[in-house]
Design a protein around this motif. Structure first.
Motif, PDB file in Angstrom:
ATOM      1  N   GLY A 185       9.565 -29.783  46.941  1.00  0.00           N
ATOM      2  CA  GLY A 185       9.513 -29.651  45.490  1.00  0.00           C
ATOM      3  C   GLY A 185      10.485 -30.594  44.796  1.00  0.00           C
ATOM      4  O   GLY A 185      11.612 -30.795  45.247  1.00  0.00           O
ATOM      5  N   TYR A 186      10.036 -31.174  43.682  1.00  0.00           N
ATOM      6  CA  TYR A 186      10.894 -32.052  42.874  1.00  0.00           C
ATOM      7  C   TYR A 186      10.586 -31.798  41.403  1.00  0.00           C
ATOM      8  O   TYR A 186       9.449 -31.986  40.962  1.00  0.00           O
ATOM      9  N   GLY A 187      11.593 -31.347  40.667  1.00  0.00           N
ATOM     10  CA  GLY A 187      11.401 -31.034  39.261  1.00  0.00           C
ATOM     11  C   GLY A 187      11.650 -32.233  38.367  1.00  0.00           C
ATOM     12  O   GLY A 187      12.678 -32.907  38.491  1.00  0.00           O
TER      13      GLY A 187
ATOM     14  N   LEU B 267       5.406 -32.279  42.572  1.00  0.00           N
ATOM     15  CA  LEU B 267       6.103 -32.427  41.300  1.00  0.00           C
ATOM     16  C   LEU B 267       5.828 -31.224  40.402  1.00  0.00           C
ATOM     17  O   LEU B 267       4.710 -30.711  40.369  1.00  0.00           O
ATOM     18  N   PHE B 268       6.859 -30.784  39.701  1.00  0.00           N
ATOM     19  CA  PHE B 268       6.672 -29.734  38.705  1.00  0.00           C
ATOM     20  C   PHE B 268       7.577 -30.029  37.529  1.00  0.00           C
ATOM     21  O   PHE B 268       8.610 -30.684  37.662  1.00  0.00           O
ATOM     22  N   ALA B 269       7.182 -29.578  36.359  1.00  0.00           N
ATOM     23  CA  ALA B 269       7.911 -29.891  35.131  1.00  0.00           C
ATOM     24  C   ALA B 269       9.050 -28.907  34.927  1.00  0.00           C
ATOM     25  O   ALA B 269       8.880 -27.693  35.058  1.00  0.00           O
ATOM     26  N   SER B 270      10.215 -29.434  34.601  1.00  0.00           N
ATOM     27  CA  SER B 270      11.349 -28.615  34.179  1.00  0.00           C
ATOM     28  C   SER B 270      11.484 -28.727  32.667  1.00  0.00           C
ATOM     29  O   SER B 270      11.178 -29.772  32.094  1.00  0.00           O
ATOM     30  N   PRO B 271      11.934 -27.666  32.005  1.00  0.00           N
ATOM     31  CA  PRO B 271      12.065 -27.735  30.549  1.00  0.00           C
ATOM     32  C   PRO B 271      13.033 -28.834  30.140  1.00  0.00           C
ATOM     33  O   PRO B 271      13.978 -29.150  30.866  1.00  0.00           O
TER      34      PRO B 271
ATOM     35  N   LEU C 156      16.696 -23.328  36.104  1.00  0.00           N
ATOM     36  CA  LEU C 156      16.104 -22.695  37.278  1.00  0.00           C
ATOM     37  C   LEU C 156      14.616 -22.444  37.114  1.00  0.00           C
ATOM     38  O   LEU C 156      13.950 -22.029  38.068  1.00  0.00           O
ATOM     39  N   ASP C 157      14.098 -22.693  35.902  1.00  0.00           N
ATOM     40  CA  ASP C 157      12.672 -22.487  35.665  1.00  0.00           C
ATOM     41  C   ASP C 157      11.853 -23.390  36.587  1.00  0.00           C
ATOM     42  O   ASP C 157      12.110 -24.575  36.724  1.00  0.00           O
ATOM     43  N   GLY C 158      10.864 -22.845  37.201  1.00  0.00           N
ATOM     44  CA  GLY C 158      10.012 -23.611  38.108  1.00  0.00           C
ATOM     45  C   GLY C 158      10.423 -23.435  39.550  1.00  0.00           C
ATOM     46  O   GLY C 158       9.572 -23.284  40.436  1.00  0.00           O
ATOM     47  N   TYR C 159      11.717 -23.434  39.829  1.00  0.00           N
ATOM     48  CA  TYR C 159      12.194 -23.272  41.203  1.00  0.00           C
ATOM     49  C   TYR C 159      11.861 -21.873  41.720  1.00  0.00           C
ATOM     50  O   TYR C 159      11.356 -21.713  42.830  1.00  0.00           O
TER      51      TYR C 159
END
Length: 348
Positions: free
Chosen positions: A76-78, A109-113, A119-122
């Motif tokens: 995972g990579y934010g 890939l995932f979007a972080s605010p 910690l959102d997404g993790y």
């Protein structure tokens, strides 16, 4: 022997791990290690098995791997949304993806605010069991991700040091202080003595303070004054244009910038004054972005070894997965100075 274009054997069935093992003259476990844990094999054995894998066109079943090992083979990579992708992170992400692919992993890939790492997404990904570990970037003071992941026993590696508090986990970073030291030494060798530094605000970035420290160390080593020769600006061209003016007014003959973007602001201010970068004032950037070589004059810049950063991140993450209780490993890589036309020798 030409590379096979499919995963079928001569009898029409799929190429299996056992078939590869027989062809390579090794055990099935050795083939499994070559796919999943290549660090466990001797280089010559790994090369032989990989050659047979390519010749036979063997491709392990991702679904079978996940069921057997409870591994998704995903990292995972934010990404923090921004108006444009930062050139350094863009190149790092490419290097990371390539290094992961070479050992059978993919980067998810995932979007972080926006507004900094959270910690959102993790937690969402962990609850869904979709990743085996994380690669972090944008590590800054007050970043909670490392301690949060470490407390839960989640493998991770950071591109960037923790700049405050207790050091947690593995990281790979580039020695920014060494980069600006090399830049100052280069300018001093050309005859410059009034060398200014244009950086980010003090305390706003650990990496920024690190780069400023390298400039200070080199200047003091040569007995050169630093007072009144440091400017501060956000990483913004217009802000940099204003921040560099007092440095030029004080007679700086050279400017070392903490980023290529800040160096571009310096270029614009010089041209507004009828001066020429390189000819009248030497300028050095940092990051060696694609823009650096396209500017006129081409910008001398400190280059980060991002391909090596990507490989080291993947190596440390896989090592952490294999040995969760091993002591943390930290890797500090040396940057290099790419010399171009913005740092000619000063006129007599």
């Amino acid at each position: 022997m030409p590379r096979s274009s499919n995963t079928s054997s001569a009898k029409g069935g799929p190429v299996t791990l056992a078939m590869v093992a027989r062809r390579a003259g090794v055990s099935p476990q050795t083939v499994s290690n070559a796919v999943n844990s290549p660090d466990l094999l001797r280089p010559e054995t790994l090369e032989r098995v990989r050659r047979v894998i390519e010749e036979m066109g063997y491709r392990p079943s991702r679904a079978a791997q996940t069921l057997r090992t409870r591994s998704s083979k995903l990292i995972g990579y934010g990404i923090i949304p921004a108006p444009s992708i930062h050139p350094v992170l863009d190149r790092f992400l490419h290097a990371l993806s390539q290094a992961a692919d070479e050992v059978g992993y993919r980067v998810l890939l995932f979007a972080s605010p926006p507004g900094g790492p959270t910690l959102d997404g993790y937690e969402d990904l962990l609850n869904q069991h979709e990743v085996d570990g994380f690669v972090l970037s944008g590590t800054a003071r007050g970043d909670r991700r490392q301690a949060w992941l470490a407390k839960r026993g989640v493998p991770f590696v950071a591109f960037g040091r923790m700049w405050s508090g207790r050091q947690v986990g593995d990281w790979v970073d580039v020695d920014g202080a060494a980069g600006t030291e090399v830049a100052v030494e280069h300018l001093i060798a050309q005859g410059h003595r009034k060398i200014a530094f244009l950086g980010w605000e003090r305390g706003s970035s650990g990496a920024g303070d690190d780069r400023a420290e390298g400039w200070q160390r080199a200047m003091r080593r040569h007995g050169l004054p630093t007072r009144g020769r440091r400017g501060e600006s956000p990483d913004d061209i217009d802000a940099a244009r204003a921040a560099v003016k007092p440095l030029l007014d004080a007679g700086a003959t050279a400017v070392v910038a903490a980023s290529d973007l800040l160096a571009l602001g310096c270029y614009q201010t010089l041209r507004e004054r009828g001066a020429a970068p390189g000819r009248d004032v030497a300028v050095v950037g940092f990051d060696d972005s694609p823009t650096a070589g396209l500017l006129v004059p081409a910008l001398t810049s400190v280059a980060q070894p991002l391909e090596e950063v990507g490989r080291e991140c993947v190596r440390l993450l896989l090592a952490r997965m294999a040995a969760p209780d091993a002591p943390p490993e930290r890797v500090l890589l040396e940057p290099s100075l790419v010399i171009r036309d913005s740092t000619p020798e000063p006129a007599a």
